[in-house]
Design a protein around this motif. Structure first.
Motif, mmCIF file in Angstrom:
data_model
loop_
_atom_site.group_PDB
_atom_site.id
_atom_site.type_symbol
_atom_site.label_atom_id
_atom_site.label_comp_id
_atom_site.label_asym_id
_atom_site.label_seq_id
_atom_site.Cartn_x
_atom_site.Cartn_y
_atom_site.Cartn_z
ATOM 1 N N VAL A 168 12.550 -3.054 35.421
ATOM 2 C CA VAL A 168 13.617 -1.715 36.271
ATOM 3 C C VAL A 168 12.118 -1.133 35.739
ATOM 4 N N VAL A 169 12.087 -1.183 34.175
ATOM 5 C CA VAL A 169 11.157 -0.547 33.392
ATOM 6 C C VAL A 169 9.520 -1.113 33.939
ATOM 7 N N LYS A 170 9.441 -2.106 34.219
ATOM 8 C CA LYS A 170 8.298 -3.070 34.810
ATOM 9 C C LYS A 170 7.886 -2.078 36.024
ATOM 10 N N LEU A 171 9.049 -2.298 36.896
ATOM 11 C CA LEU A 171 8.507 -1.492 37.490
ATOM 12 C C LEU A 171 8.239 -0.074 38.215
ATOM 13 N N MET A 172 9.234 0.538 37.282
ATOM 14 C CA MET A 172 8.907 2.312 38.403
ATOM 15 C C MET A 172 8.576 2.836 37.270
ATOM 16 N N PRO A 173 7.813 4.050 37.112
ATOM 17 C CA PRO A 173 7.154 5.038 35.917
ATOM 18 C C PRO A 173 8.342 6.194 35.885
ATOM 19 N N VAL A 174 9.128 6.011 36.218
ATOM 20 C CA VAL A 174 10.030 6.881 35.859
ATOM 21 C C VAL A 174 11.897 6.624 35.422
ATOM 22 N N VAL A 175 12.483 6.162 34.793
ATOM 23 C CA VAL A 175 13.526 5.410 34.695
ATOM 24 C C VAL A 175 14.854 6.299 35.286
ATOM 25 N N ALA A 176 15.415 6.184 36.258
ATOM 26 C CA ALA A 176 16.634 7.676 36.228
ATOM 27 C C ALA A 176 17.507 6.576 35.783
ATOM 28 N N LEU A 177 18.811 7.264 34.570
ATOM 29 C CA LEU A 177 19.707 6.047 34.191
ATOM 30 C C LEU A 177 20.911 7.173 34.136
ATOM 31 N N ALA A 178 21.469 5.736 34.702
ATOM 32 C CA ALA A 178 22.732 6.796 35.263
ATOM 33 C C ALA A 178 23.437 6.911 33.592
ATOM 34 N N LYS A 179 24.552 7.324 33.509
ATOM 35 C CA LYS A 179 25.844 7.617 32.418
ATOM 36 C C LYS A 179 25.065 7.066 30.315
ATOM 37 N N PRO A 180 23.974 8.273 30.824
ATOM 38 C CA PRO A 180 22.633 8.138 29.806
ATOM 39 C C PRO A 180 23.515 7.596 27.962
ATOM 40 N N GLU A 181 24.396 8.017 28.198
ATOM 41 C CA GLU A 181 25.465 8.121 27.189
ATOM 42 C C GLU A 181 26.210 7.255 26.707
ATOM 43 N N ALA A 182 26.642 6.603 27.552
ATOM 44 C CA ALA A 182 27.338 5.251 27.245
ATOM 45 C C ALA A 182 27.089 4.532 26.391
ATOM 46 N N ARG A 183 28.538 4.199 25.460
ATOM 47 C CA ARG A 183 27.943 3.583 24.156
ATOM 48 C C ARG A 183 28.634 1.734 24.115
ATOM 49 N N PHE A 184 27.467 1.223 24.076
ATOM 50 C CA PHE A 184 27.929 -0.616 23.800
ATOM 51 C C PHE A 184 27.444 -0.763 22.811
#
Ligand SMILES: NC(=O)c1ccc[n+]([C@@H]2O[C@H](COP(=O)([O-])OP(=O)(O)OC[C@H]3O[C@@H](n4cnc5c(N)ncnc54)[C@H](OP(=O)(O)O)[C@@H]3O)[C@@H](O)[C@H]2O)c1
Length: 315
Positions: A168-184
Motif C-alpha cells: 500500500v505504501v509503495k502504491l499510494m501517496p497517502v495512506v488512509a488508515l483504519a483504526k490507527p490507534e489499534a494496538r498490536f
C-alpha cells in the motif's frame, strides 16, 4: 511420552513452514497435510519431511493420514470467510474433529494454533470462532496432552500483514488508515515456531494456553510509520475515525482481493496485546520488529536500510 512422527495440518503456510523447518532440524519425522502438494514444495526437500495431499475436511482422509503419528499440530486458519469456507468450519469444527480423532487414534499430543484475544463475547466472528475451537480442543485435555498458542500478529519474511502495508505504501501517496490507534504486539514467526517446537515434549506445557507477543506494543499508526521509514518513502498517514474505518472495511470487502473486511475491523476493537511476557517454559526470548523487518521489507539492500537507521539516529 516419546514423540517421533508429527502430523502438521496447515504446514504449508507462513507459520507452518517455519515450524516444519524447525521440526525437521530437531530430528522429528514430519508429515505435512496440504490440499495441494504443489503449495508445499518448498518443504519437500527438507530431511524427514513428507508432504501428502489431504482434504482435512474429510474425516476418512484425515484419519488415514493422522494414523500412526505421535503428535498433531493444527495450524489451519483463515482470515476471511468465503462461499466455500467459514470460520465455524475451519476454526471450530475442524479443531474439534482433529481432537476427537487424536483421542480415537490414541495420539496423545496435540498442539493447536489459535489467536490472541479470543473469547465467546469477542467483537469479531474470527475471534469467537477461535474461542470455540480452543474450548473444543481443551475438552479432550483429560485424554490428550493439549497445548494452545494465542499469538498477536505474526511478522517475518512472507508475512501478510507488514508486506500488505508495504505494498500500500509503495502504491499510494497517502495512506488512509483504519483504526490507527489499534494496538498490536507483533511476534516474530521464528519465535512462534520455537515456542511450538520447544513445547512438543515439554510436560510443563501440557494442558496450557499461551499468549505469544513480541517485546514491544505498537499502534497500527506506529507500525505503518515504521514501514514507510524502512521503505525510505515519504507518505502522509490519514487516520480514519471508527465510522470511516467501518465504511472503508465495508468497501474493501467488496473487492475481489479482500484487503480488509468488517470482521477484521471488529477484531481491531480489542488490543492484540498480551497480559504478560512469554512464559519462561517456552524457551523463547522475543525478537524485535526493528531487528528483522528491514531485512525483508526494504526493496533495496539491507545496507541501505541500515544507512537510513543511522541517518535517523543522526550518526
Ligand atoms: N499470521 C498471523 O499473523 C497470525 C496471527 C494469529 C494467529 N494466526 C493463526 O496461525 C495459523 C497459521 O497462520 P498462517 O499465517 O500461517 O496462515 P496461512 O499462511 O494462510 O496458512 C494457513 C494454512 O491453513 C491451510 N488452509 C487454509 N485454508 C484452508 C482450507 N479451506 N482448507 C484446508 N486447509 C486450509 C493451508 O493449507 P494448504 O493450503 O496447504 O491446504 C495453509 O497452510 C492460523 O490458524 C492463524 O489463524 C496467524
Amino acid at each position: 511420552m516419546r514423540i517421533n512422527q508429527v502430523c502438521v495440518l496447515g504446514g504449508s503456510g507462513f507459520v507452518g513452514s517455519a515450524i516444519v523447518h524447525k521440526l525437521s532440524a530437531a530430528g522429528y519425522v514430519v508429515k505435512v497435510l496440504s490440499r495441494r502438494r504443489e503449495r508445499a514444495k518448498h518443504l519437500i526437500l527438507l530431511p524427514n519431511v513428507q508432504v501428502v495431499e489431504c482434504d482435512v475436511l474429510n474425516d476418512a482422509e484425515l484419519s488415514m493420514h493422522m494414523q500412526g503419528c505421535d503428535a498433531v499440530i493444527n495450524l489451519v486458519g483463515i482470515l476471511n470467510e468465503s462461499r466455500k469456507t467459514t470460520f465455524e468450519q475451519m476454526h471450530h469444527q475442524l479443531p474439534a474433529r482433529v481432537a476427537a480423532l487424536c483421542e480415537r487414534l490414541e495420539i496423545r499430543r496435540l498442539l493447536h494454533m489459535s489467536a490472541l484475544q479470543t473469547g465467546t463475547d469477542a467483537p469479531s466472528a474470527y475471534l469467537r470462532s477461535k474461542a470455540a475451537g480452543e474450548a473444543a480442543v481443551m475438552a479432550h485435555a483429560k485424554k490428550i496432552s493439549v497445548t494452545i498458542f494465542q499469538p498477536s500478529v505474526i511478522f517475518g519474511r512472507g508475512d501478510s500483514f507488514l508486506n500488505l502495508f508495504a505494498t500500500v505504501v509503495k502504491l499510494m501517496p497517502v495512506v488512509a488508515l483504519a483504526k490507527p490507534e489499534a494496538r498490536f504486539q507483533p511476534v516474530w514467526v521464528e519465535d512462534v515456531a520455537d515456542a511450538v517446537v520447544n513445547s512438543m515434549d515439554n510436560v510443563d506445557t501440557f494442558g496450557k494456553t499461551y499468549e505469544l507477543g513480541g517485546p514491544r506494543v505498537y499502534t497500527l499508526r506506529e507500525l505503518i510509520e515504521f514501514v514507510i521509514f524502512v521503505l525510505g518513502k515519504k507518505r502522509k498517514i490519514v487516520g480514519l475515525n471508527d465510522k470511516l474505518s467501518y465504511w472503508q472495511a465495508y468497501a474493501m470487502e467488496k473487492l475481489p482481493v479482500k484487503l480488509m473486511t468488517r470482521d477484521n475491523f471488529y477484531s481491531m476493537q480489542v488490543d492484540s496485546v498480551c497480559r504478560g511476557p512469554i512464559a519462561a517454559e517456552l524457551g523463547v526470548t522475543p525478537t524485535a520488529v526493528e531487528a528483522v523487518v528491514p531485512e525483508y521489507l526494504a526493496n533495496d539492500t539491507p545496507r541501505a536500510a541500515y544507512d537510513r537507521f543511522r541517518g535517523l539516529a543522526g550518526r
